[in-house]
Motif scaffolding. Structure first.
Motif, PDB file in Angstrom:
ATOM      1  N   ILE A 216     -16.357   0.327 -42.716  1.00  0.00           N
ATOM      2  CA  ILE A 216     -15.384  -0.255 -41.462  1.00  0.00           C
ATOM      3  C   ILE A 216     -16.027  -0.117 -40.357  1.00  0.00           C
ATOM      4  O   ILE A 216     -16.933   0.967 -39.925  1.00  0.00           O
ATOM      5  CB  ILE A 216     -14.318   0.478 -41.328  1.00  0.00           C
ATOM      6  CG1 ILE A 216     -13.274   0.752 -42.613  1.00  0.00           C
ATOM      7  CG2 ILE A 216     -13.285   0.305 -40.181  1.00  0.00           C
ATOM      8  CD1 ILE A 216     -12.117   1.577 -42.559  1.00  0.00           C
ATOM      9  N   SER A 217     -16.503  -1.453 -39.667  1.00  0.00           N
ATOM     10  CA  SER A 217     -17.286  -1.372 -38.546  1.00  0.00           C
ATOM     11  C   SER A 217     -16.629  -1.997 -37.452  1.00  0.00           C
ATOM     12  O   SER A 217     -16.046  -3.184 -37.451  1.00  0.00           O
ATOM     13  CB  SER A 217     -18.453  -2.423 -39.089  1.00  0.00           C
ATOM     14  OG  SER A 217     -19.346  -2.410 -38.062  1.00  0.00           O
ATOM     15  N   GLY A 218     -16.298  -1.155 -36.474  1.00  0.00           N
ATOM     16  CA  GLY A 218     -15.617  -1.971 -35.134  1.00  0.00           C
ATOM     17  C   GLY A 218     -14.161  -2.339 -35.474  1.00  0.00           C
ATOM     18  O   GLY A 218     -13.841  -3.306 -34.908  1.00  0.00           O
ATOM     19  N   GLY A 219     -13.459  -1.605 -36.373  1.00  0.00           N
ATOM     20  CA  GLY A 219     -12.176  -2.126 -37.005  1.00  0.00           C
ATOM     21  C   GLY A 219     -12.249  -3.197 -37.877  1.00  0.00           C
ATOM     22  O   GLY A 219     -11.234  -3.566 -38.206  1.00  0.00           O
TER      23      GLY A 219
ATOM     24  N   GLU B  85     -23.387   4.751 -33.627  1.00  0.00           N
ATOM     25  CA  GLU B  85     -22.817   5.194 -32.278  1.00  0.00           C
ATOM     26  C   GLU B  85     -21.833   4.160 -31.713  1.00  0.00           C
ATOM     27  O   GLU B  85     -20.648   4.404 -31.434  1.00  0.00           O
ATOM     28  CB  GLU B  85     -23.848   5.468 -31.400  1.00  0.00           C
ATOM     29  CG  GLU B  85     -24.154   6.820 -31.469  1.00  0.00           C
ATOM     30  CD  GLU B  85     -25.008   6.965 -30.143  1.00  0.00           C
ATOM     31  OE1 GLU B  85     -25.663   8.342 -30.297  1.00  0.00           O
ATOM     32  OE2 GLU B  85     -24.746   6.636 -29.209  1.00  0.00           O
ATOM     33  N   THR B  86     -22.136   2.795 -32.021  1.00  0.00           N
ATOM     34  CA  THR B  86     -21.439   1.899 -31.199  1.00  0.00           C
ATOM     35  C   THR B  86     -20.093   1.743 -32.154  1.00  0.00           C
ATOM     36  O   THR B  86     -18.898   1.508 -31.621  1.00  0.00           O
ATOM     37  CB  THR B  86     -21.938   0.683 -30.674  1.00  0.00           C
ATOM     38  OG1 THR B  86     -23.139   1.051 -30.117  1.00  0.00           O
ATOM     39  CG2 THR B  86     -21.474  -0.273 -29.973  1.00  0.00           C
ATOM     40  N   TRP B  87     -20.209   1.540 -33.287  1.00  0.00           N
ATOM     41  CA  TRP B  87     -19.618   0.400 -34.281  1.00  0.00           C
ATOM     42  C   TRP B  87     -18.596   1.616 -35.270  1.00  0.00           C
ATOM     43  O   TRP B  87     -17.922   1.094 -36.187  1.00  0.00           O
ATOM     44  CB  TRP B  87     -20.039  -0.743 -34.822  1.00  0.00           C
ATOM     45  CG  TRP B  87     -20.635  -1.546 -34.044  1.00  0.00           C
ATOM     46  CD1 TRP B  87     -21.948  -1.773 -33.869  1.00  0.00           C
ATOM     47  CD2 TRP B  87     -19.932  -2.539 -32.854  1.00  0.00           C
ATOM     48  NE1 TRP B  87     -22.202  -2.764 -32.875  1.00  0.00           N
ATOM     49  CE2 TRP B  87     -20.774  -3.184 -32.290  1.00  0.00           C
ATOM     50  CE3 TRP B  87     -18.554  -2.574 -32.621  1.00  0.00           C
ATOM     51  CZ2 TRP B  87     -20.507  -4.149 -31.414  1.00  0.00           C
ATOM     52  CZ3 TRP B  87     -18.520  -3.649 -31.874  1.00  0.00           C
ATOM     53  CH2 TRP B  87     -19.336  -4.374 -31.075  1.00  0.00           C
ATOM     54  N   GLY B  88     -18.953   2.674 -35.404  1.00  0.00           N
ATOM     55  CA  GLY B  88     -18.628   3.612 -36.288  1.00  0.00           C
ATOM     56  C   GLY B  88     -19.620   3.687 -37.582  1.00  0.00           C
ATOM     57  O   GLY B  88     -20.210   4.532 -37.878  1.00  0.00           O
ATOM     58  N   GLN B  89     -19.617   2.344 -38.170  1.00  0.00           N
ATOM     59  CA  GLN B  89     -20.415   2.228 -39.132  1.00  0.00           C
ATOM     60  C   GLN B  89     -21.133   0.880 -39.135  1.00  0.00           C
ATOM     61  O   GLN B  89     -20.277  -0.095 -38.626  1.00  0.00           O
ATOM     62  CB  GLN B  89     -19.626   2.228 -40.826  1.00  0.00           C
ATOM     63  CG  GLN B  89     -19.526   3.640 -41.049  1.00  0.00           C
ATOM     64  CD  GLN B  89     -18.837   3.506 -42.564  1.00  0.00           C
ATOM     65  OE1 GLN B  89     -18.083   2.875 -42.880  1.00  0.00           O
ATOM     66  NE2 GLN B  89     -19.717   4.381 -43.471  1.00  0.00           N
ATOM     67  N   VAL B  90     -22.150   0.369 -39.908  1.00  0.00           N
ATOM     68  CA  VAL B  90     -22.674  -0.701 -40.121  1.00  0.00           C
ATOM     69  C   VAL B  90     -23.331  -0.801 -41.129  1.00  0.00           C
ATOM     70  O   VAL B  90     -23.676   0.285 -42.061  1.00  0.00           O
ATOM     71  CB  VAL B  90     -24.006  -1.102 -38.903  1.00  0.00           C
ATOM     72  CG1 VAL B  90     -23.402  -1.186 -37.302  1.00  0.00           C
ATOM     73  CG2 VAL B  90     -24.943   0.032 -39.103  1.00  0.00           C
TER      74      VAL B  90
END
Lengths: 493, 493
Positions: free
Chosen positions: A397-400, A429-434
């Motif tokens: 899950i990346s940025g929702g 840090e920014t997107w949760g996961q990439v």
């Protein structure tokens, strides 16, 4: 007054109905159903002499071999539920399954002696080596002439991506309906023969034995996967159907080159995970009849399969349910719309009653009206075709936004320089996961992450393109050949 | 947690799984499963508008026709058990079956208007003519999306030694397992198509509809038997399998002459009574693949069939049981030895639960552990092949229709001039057998066979009315005063 719940013992029945039909081919040996039944009865008398009696839960740790089949059929004749152990597991994993299943006997082979000795020390299980049986006495026993479809036939452990493995209870009925569903879907021809190069301890392999007895067709049994020998068998028309997983098919296609299979070869049944579109396309071009399927230990092999008329129009789909099965997509507790992604939920008489001694897991996964929550993620298109996206636990899950690794892996794998690929989530840090990609190159090719990212860009939304690329020599896999995504994450720290 | 007892509605499921496959061919019309389902839903809405609702037992009196299929499928969609009436029966016979089955609606056609009007007068049954339905409104209803295998699908009447017909309860499960057993025996090919020229109100015809839905193959439906048209269809490869009775096959062979069937024609399934060896030999010489079968209304069509590999070596045998069925021979309460003649006893999930509202007959014919005493006589050879010697002691089979002497004798005896009567079968070139009556007059009364035949006509279907009448002084009887039918047959030669 009808008796839906009982039917004649499958092997005894075949020995009666079609005694002279070919039943089993292993290396240079061929047995008819009559011979196979006689050998299995002899094996059962030997096992009886070794102390095995009706109702004894018996674990089996054997490589694919004619003897494995005899042991399995002998245990059905005596009336023993069988715990099928994976020969690639470690001692600890095996000891867990033996303890957990409460098996009282272990039938194995001298090749696994050191493991068996340890298992005996750890669990105290009574061990029988198949090599001992050759000289064993034969003691008569009361033959199980009728199967009760509710009775436990086998217990197979799931690979357990989350936590401890669970023993899937497979009844005779589960296996029976699985075989019937497959026949209604794939048809049944006089000259059919099913090639088994997948392990007999997995649902994919064991289900071939059941089909052989129920249909009255031979199993062409291989000790292990060998693409050259298997291609030879298919070119010579020795089998009409084969069960494979993606990596097997890839090797077979590579070995096949410009050659073609016999016209009597009619079904390449592929399961055990997603199949890259590029591979399906190659098979389409070579007129190889690929039937993609979706199934699991809990459904006693296939539950969804692509029928012949749809195999081209719906490339990449797992197809539609077997005739008496039902599939739906659950999105946060309600039925998903077409093309909406959610959890795959299935129902049918081939679906297990539940996990052995796992009340909590059973409560989580099964509803009272027979639906099983698979934990897998997918969608149904507007025509009702199932597309399996991924195992739920792999979801990134990346940025929702939801990212399904298999979708990305499919793209990477379509690059000619790539042999294997796996995508996992990487903390960000920014997107949760990439997404982060691991890849193995084919034939010492040279390709950079940058090149691959560029290759992906036209196919994937920007957030889906892996942010990190790591080349490795081999993907870590479980005993059942599933990529261990969790072990990949250690490369990230 | 599995659900063996339920599965998706067969027609709805086919419309989902294989919408574009051919489902039904009738004259110059062809319907896919999707179309057939849409038409059946429309028919169901019309029947709903006519007052039919879930659970209503509905009698059907129709000739083979596409509409008949639509009506049957519509009733399954609404959820109505169907009483299948034989169009050759008289008013009185039909009224009995309607009363006995407690049917509340009758769906018929204008061709049978005069009968239907009388039936309405006799039984008060609500009558719907299919011709009315064309202009009927459509009213929505709650569609039956799942079949419970225990539920009543159909009721078909058989007569018996007592003379009063009994309603055989056929569940969805009975029909399902019958279809599965047939597929495991005959195989299932992509291009299969089943020609139905036998009546849909008999098990032989109705079972073809079930197979069509379960297998996903087309029914090639004929309004009536026409050997020229049928031979043409088989020569052109329009059907791969056909169900016939002896008299049909004889006419087909006569018409076929030196011509041959398409190579795709693979199964001549022959049931409904003994097949002369001479006919089997002719077929063997012409390479026509004849599969002899044994079955009855109580087993929802076949229960024993000769497999391909045995069809030549065991000419004259009915074969071996379907995979999940069992057959044994009972001689005075114990199991007969091989080649010893006794009563044929059968077991399997295709066997009826029993006769509707016939507790005594059910007690006589069914054991608690699922065995059904057929009343038929035969033996098993040392290889386990069934040979049927005689149907239910005195059963007469005429052109595939069962005729029970007691039913006819009851009618004859109701004539005041008659003291005694006995009916036996008489060989007939066209029909296999036809009924012949022996009668003894009361008090020197004078009555001719012609007069008696006329007396019978309102009570008995035409094929049941004796074709020959022989007056004698006394019926030959055993010491225990039973009529010796066998001694009567010498009068015929």
């Amino acid at each position: 007054m009808s008796s839906l719940e009982k039917m004649p013992n499958w092997l005894l029945n075949r020995a009666y109905l079609t005694p002279n039909r070919k039943a089993l081919v292993f290396k240079d040996k061929e047995l008819t159903f009559k011979e196979l039944c006689d050998y299995s009865l002899s094996m059962a008398r030997k096992l009886t002499a070794c102390g095995i009696k009706r109702g004894d839960r018996t674990a089996v740790l054997l490589n694919n071999h004619m003897d494995f089949v005899l042991v399995l059929y002998a245990l059905q004749l005596i009336g023993c539920p069988v715990v099928l152990l994976n020969v690639r597991l470690t001692n600890r994993e095996l000891a867990f399954q033996i303890d957990d299943s409460e098996a009282v006997h272990l039938i194995t082979q001298m090749e696994f002696e050191s493991i068996a000795v340890k298992l005996n020390g750890q669990t105290g299980i009574h061990t029988i080596y198949k090599e001992q049986l050759i000289a064993a006495n034969e003691v008569d026993f009361e033959i199980v002439t009728e199967f009760n479809l509710q009775d436990v036939c086998t217990i197979m452990y799931t690979s357990g991506t989350t936590g401890f493995p669970k023993g899937v209870i497979q009844s005779f009925g589960n296996h029976w309906w699985s075989a019937i569903g497959s026949a209604l879907n794939l048809g049944l021809h006089d000259q059919d023969a099913w090639l088994a190069a997948v392990p007999l301890f997995h649902a994919s392999g064991f289900s071939i034995l059941v089909r052989s007895m129920v249909y009255g067709i031979p199993v062409i049994l291989f000790e292990k996967f060998d693409e050259q020998q298997i291609n030879l068998a298919l070119m010579e028309g020795k089998a009409t159907i084969i069960s494979v997983v993606t990596s097997m098919l890839q090797n077979m296609i590579r070995d096949l080159g410009e050659k073609t299979y016999s016209p009597s070869f009619r079904c390449m049944l592929i399961g055990g995970g997603p199949v890259p579109l590029s591979l399906l396309q190659v098979c389409k071009n070579k007129n190889i009849p690929v039937f993609q399927t979706y199934g699991m230990t809990e459904t006693a092999s296939q539950i969804v399969t692509l029928t012949p008329e749809d195999s081209l129009a719906k490339l990449g789909s797992a197809g539609k349910p077997l005739f008496f099965c039902q599939v739906r997509i659950d999105k946060d507790g309600v039925a998903a719309m077409p093309n909406e992604i959610g959890e795959i939920v299935v129902k049918g008489p081939n679906v297990t009653y539940g996990y052995y001694n796992r009340e909590d897991a059973n409560k989580r996964s099964f509803t009272n009206d027979g639906w099983f929550y698979t934990g897998d993620v997918g969608y149904m298109d507007e025509d009702g075709f199932l597309f399996v996206i991924d195992r739920r636990s792999d979801l990134i899950i990346s940025g929702g936004e939801n990212i399904y690794p298999a979708e990305i892996e499919n793209i990477i794998l379509s690059h000619p320089a790539i042999k294997e690929a796996a995508v996992i989530g990487m903390d960000d840090e920014t997107w949760g996961q990439v997404p982060c990609a691991f890849y193995v190159v084919a034939n010492n090719a040279e390709i950079s992450g940058e090149q691959l990212a560029q290759f992906c860009q036209p196919h994937l939304a920007k957030y889906k393109v892996p942010k990190k690329w790591i080349q490795i020599n081999e993907l870590p896999k479980t005993a059942s050949n599933k990529v261990m995504r969790k072990s990949l994450s250690k490369f990230l720290s």
